[in-house]
Write a protein that holds these residues in place. Structure first.
Motif, PDB file in Angstrom:
ATOM      1  N   GLY A 156       0.820  -1.213   0.000  1.00  0.00           N
ATOM      2  CA  GLY A 156       0.000   0.000   0.000  1.00  0.00           C
ATOM      3  C   GLY A 156       0.852   1.261   0.000  1.00  0.00           C
ATOM      4  N   VAL A 157       1.882   1.253   0.843  1.00  0.00           N
ATOM      5  CA  VAL A 157       2.778   2.419   0.897  1.00  0.00           C
ATOM      6  C   VAL A 157       3.415   2.637  -0.478  1.00  0.00           C
ATOM      7  N   ALA A 158       3.811   1.521  -1.107  1.00  0.00           N
ATOM      8  CA  ALA A 158       4.431   1.618  -2.434  1.00  0.00           C
ATOM      9  C   ALA A 158       3.439   2.197  -3.446  1.00  0.00           C
ATOM     10  N   ALA A 159       2.216   1.672  -3.410  1.00  0.00           N
ATOM     11  CA  ALA A 159       1.213   2.104  -4.397  1.00  0.00           C
ATOM     12  C   ALA A 159       0.865   3.571  -4.223  1.00  0.00           C
ATOM     13  N   SER A 160       1.004   4.080  -2.992  1.00  0.00           N
ATOM     14  CA  SER A 160       0.530   5.439  -2.708  1.00  0.00           C
ATOM     15  C   SER A 160       1.348   6.506  -3.429  1.00  0.00           C
ATOM     16  N   ALA A 161       2.498   6.126  -3.996  1.00  0.00           N
ATOM     17  CA  ALA A 161       3.289   7.104  -4.758  1.00  0.00           C
ATOM     18  C   ALA A 161       2.436   7.716  -5.865  1.00  0.00           C
ATOM     19  N   VAL A 162       1.459   6.936  -6.320  1.00  0.00           N
ATOM     20  CA  VAL A 162       0.594   7.416  -7.401  1.00  0.00           C
ATOM     21  C   VAL A 162      -0.161   8.685  -6.980  1.00  0.00           C
TER      22      VAL A 162
ATOM     23  N   LEU B 177       9.624   0.151 -13.164  1.00  0.00           N
ATOM     24  CA  LEU B 177       9.065   1.420 -13.646  1.00  0.00           C
ATOM     25  C   LEU B 177       9.559   2.587 -12.795  1.00  0.00           C
ATOM     26  N   ASN B 178       9.494   2.416 -11.480  1.00  0.00           N
ATOM     27  CA  ASN B 178       9.871   3.521 -10.600  1.00  0.00           C
ATOM     28  C   ASN B 178      11.363   3.805 -10.635  1.00  0.00           C
ATOM     29  N   ILE B 179      12.164   2.750 -10.803  1.00  0.00           N
ATOM     30  CA  ILE B 179      13.612   2.973 -10.907  1.00  0.00           C
ATOM     31  C   ILE B 179      13.902   3.769 -12.178  1.00  0.00           C
TER      32      ILE B 179
ATOM     33  N   TRP C  80      -0.446   1.011 -13.050  1.00  0.00           N
ATOM     34  CA  TRP C  80       0.377  -0.067 -12.496  1.00  0.00           C
ATOM     35  C   TRP C  80       0.384  -0.006 -10.968  1.00  0.00           C
ATOM     36  N   ALA C  81       0.435   1.204 -10.425  1.00  0.00           N
ATOM     37  CA  ALA C  81       0.394   1.356  -8.964  1.00  0.00           C
ATOM     38  C   ALA C  81      -0.912   0.799  -8.412  1.00  0.00           C
ATOM     39  N   VAL C  82      -2.004   1.088  -9.118  1.00  0.00           N
ATOM     40  CA  VAL C  82      -3.300   0.555  -8.684  1.00  0.00           C
ATOM     41  C   VAL C  82      -3.267  -0.966  -8.764  1.00  0.00           C
TER      42      VAL C  82
END
Lengths: 267, 400
Positions: B61-67, B139-141, B171-173
């Protein structure tokens, strides 16, 4: 795999013959292909019978017969000793392939407070249901567990299993065990004919596919002296299991989940 | 750019070394777990997944929240997020790394994990989760490397990166949706078998993640020269408010369905969580703390005066984070196993080994956040100096 296995047994049989040395006569004197002692298992170059085959293996358990023998534990003991199942003696690390569960637990959705005393307090035998639509197989990320096409047995590859335990989570019957620790020191007597497992993998009942391949019935069925366990081909209209299913009222565990368990119970 | 991580003052090094020390100790605990097996954890036959998998779920969830910073900045050209978008992306990279490490330590045969790629099994949600998480990581890198690199050069990022950034939004979703699908498709576990699990995961993620980002921004303002500015923090606060409100709404919907229908297999889990079942009430105090924190945070966040006051906002963000951490990082996974598939009420308490390994993984994540933020801010410092020099030059040019 079947051929490899048979080759393996041929080789191991020959080796055992060589090792047995003086007791060769004893080896050949066995009368039955079944049994536990080393002598009866070393059949030399030829297996006594062809493999037992079916299109769809299934089991019918007559709980009434079990209830007549409340102290009987033969099937559990036979299975666990045949398959090198460790005895941890605590519920946390426990590994089991077949065991007695209270009716209330085994048939969670089918019990009521005014049930027959026999059902209420006497346990039901539970094991892997070898579901036709197994959720454990669906969730496995590596194909380490799969349903065998030829006879529907849900198989396990202990060498491919990564120990993620997703199958344990997905199984609605609690039929799968994980090796939380190295099981070998806790095996009472190591059975050389069957592999032991390492820590970190999942295991469960395989309907004794290794025995079927050698023409033997599952160890639990064979061990049952009271005719409570019946094993046969569901696709064969004349089989013992089909006969029982058509004549008796039988139930299955959690039928509503659509897993299609292939272990049936006469209550 | 990595060289920026190797220069710093005493405080920076003291922090980095203490995090490394925690990781070192945790590694020793992991070696013990590796040699003895997962039996050293509190897990067992009935509660098969516990603290590790719960942390994994929370951190996805923390990772996805970057969106929540990427979307307004790149899709809506919301300039106020220009400074903090990279912080969101770096938080995502660190969170995904923690997720993968938590999965690794939860495996019975960790070195066989390659089997997931050697024998790809598309029917398994775990396979898709692996694909989706590693894809998100890549993707994020790429995005952070390219955009920060361009920023370092004082240039606009190349055009080809835009579609990659747009792709990172759905992708985050997907990472949190597929993570919810790990649980939501299991007939054996009625507690998780709810269509609202993925939406609920996303709502709680979009509350907890940005709350953490606010805290990070405010910490950075205190310990470095970096100031995110008032507007982005306030916008993040609004995002946290909406997401937290939606999350609480979703949880109440779950409670209604279970309680009103009264179907035991659904109800019993909620009973265990909030009241205790058959004398086992270990989760109840935690859940009440989580609920109270949720209410307190909402009172603070929904009140514009409190939200605009940064001291209150910090309290609200801590409350949101803790509330959701208890809900997802403790209760959600374990409650799925109580009662068990056989109707038993097992107890599960994580062991010291389990907690130490988890602490080590959080330290690893914090170390990554520290190093990556250090790099980002150093690059920023350089860029700003450059711009100042340029701005000093230009009047000279105009005058000549």
């Amino acid at each position: 795999m079947g051929i490899d296995r048979r080759k393996f047994f041929k080789v191991s049989g020959l080796t055992a013959l060589g090792l047995a040395g003086g007791s060769v006569s004893k080896v050949f004197s066995r009368e039955t292909p079944y049994g536990d002692s080393v002598q009866t298992r070393t059949w030399g170059t030829e297996p006594p019978k062809g493999p037992l085959t079916a299109q769809r293996w299934a089991m019918v358990i007559d709980l009434r017969k079990c209830h007549e023998q409340p102290d009987c534990n033969d099937c559990v003991a036979a299975c666990h000793s045949t398959h090198n199942v460790p005895d941890w003696g605590n519920p946390k690390d426990e590994v089991k392939w077949i065991w007695k569960e209270s009716f209330e637990h085994a048939f969670h959705d089918q019990e009521h407070p005014y049930q027959q005393e026999s059902l209420k307090y006497l346990p039901a035998l539970v094991l892997c249901n070898h579901c036709d639509n197994p959720p454990c197989v669906r969730v496995c990320p590596t194909g380490a567990t799969w349903k065998r096409d030829k006879d529907g047995i849900v198989m396990m590859d202990w060498h491919r299993c990564i120990g993620c335990r997703y199958c344990v989570v997905a199984c609605p019957y609690g039929s799968r065990s994980f090796n939380w620790r190295d099981p070998r020191p806790k095996i009472q007597k190591i059975e050389p004919d069957f592999p032991t497992r390492s820590r970190g993998v999942v295991e469960k009942c395989t309907f004794c596919e290794e025995r079927l391949a050698r023409g033997m019935l599952p160890a639990c069925v064979e061990a049952c002296k009271y005719g409570a366990m019946h094993f046969g081909d569901l696709e064969d209209a004349d089989s013992n299991v089909r006969k029982l299913l058509s004549e008796r009222y039988t139930i299955r565990r959690k039928p509503g989940l659509g897993t299609n368990p292939e272990v049936y119970y006469i209550v | 750019m990595l060289e920026k991580a190797f220069v710093g003052d005493k405080k920076y090094w003291a922090w980095v070394i203490s995090l490394m020390a925690v990781i070192g100790v945790a590694t020793l605990f992991y070696l013990r777990q590796y040699s003895e097996g997962l039996g050293v954890t509190g897990l067992g036959r009935d509660v098969t997944w516990g603290f590790y998998i719960a942390q994994f779920t929370f951190l996805v969830g923390v990772a996805a929240s970057a969106v929540m910073v990427v979307l307004p900045y790149y899709l809506h050209d919301y300039k106020a997020f220009a400074k903090i978008t990279i912080l969101g992306e770096f938080l995502a990279i660190s969170a995904v790394t923690m997720c993968m490490t938590f999965i690794f330590v939860d495996m019975g045969q960790p070195f066989r994990i390659v089997n997931v790629f050697l024998y790809p099994s598309p029917t398994s949600m775990m396979f898709w989760d692996t694909v989706s998480l590693s894809g998100y990581m890549v993707l994020n890198i790429i995005i952070s490397h390219v955009t920060l690199g361009a920023e370092k050069q004082g240039m606009a990022p190349p055009k080809w990166i835009k579609p990659v950034i747009i792709l990172s939004i759905p992708w985050a979703v997907s990472i949190h949706t597929v993570t919810a699908f790990l649980y939501a498709g299991l007939g054996a576990r009625p507690f998780w078998m709810t269509a609202i699990l993925a939406p609920r995961f996303l709502a709680s993620a979009f509350a907890a993640g940005p709350a953490l980002l606010i805290l990070f921004c405010l910490i950075l303002r205190k310990v470095t020269k970096f100031d995110a500015g008032r507007e982005p923090v306030q916008t993040l606060a609004k995002i946290v408010t909406y997401a937290m409100a939606v999350n609480v709404f979703f949880v109440l919907m779950e409670v209604f369905t279970a309680v009103y229908s009264g179907i035991p297999e659904h109800l019993e889990h909620f009973k265990f969580m909030f009241l205790g079942l058959e004398g086992s009430s270990m989760m109840a105090p935690w859940m009440w703390v989580s609920s109270i924190l949720a209410v307190v945070s909402l009172i603070l966040l929904l009140n514009p005066k409190a939200r605009r006051n940064e001291s209150w906002l910090v309290m609200a963000c801590i409350a949101v984070f803790l509330s959701l951490w208890i809900d997802k990082g403790m209760a959600l996974i374990v409650t799925g196993f109580v009662p068990s598939v056989l109707g038993a009420v097992p107890t599960y308490v994580p062991t010291v080994t389990e907690l130490m390994i988890s602490l080590g993984i959080y330290a690893l994540g914090l170390l990554m956040v520290t190093v990556l933020y250090k790099i980002a801010l150093s690059v920023r410092g350089q860029w700003e100096t450059k711009r100042i020099i340029e701005s000093q030059r230009s009047p000279v040019k105009a005058g000549s």
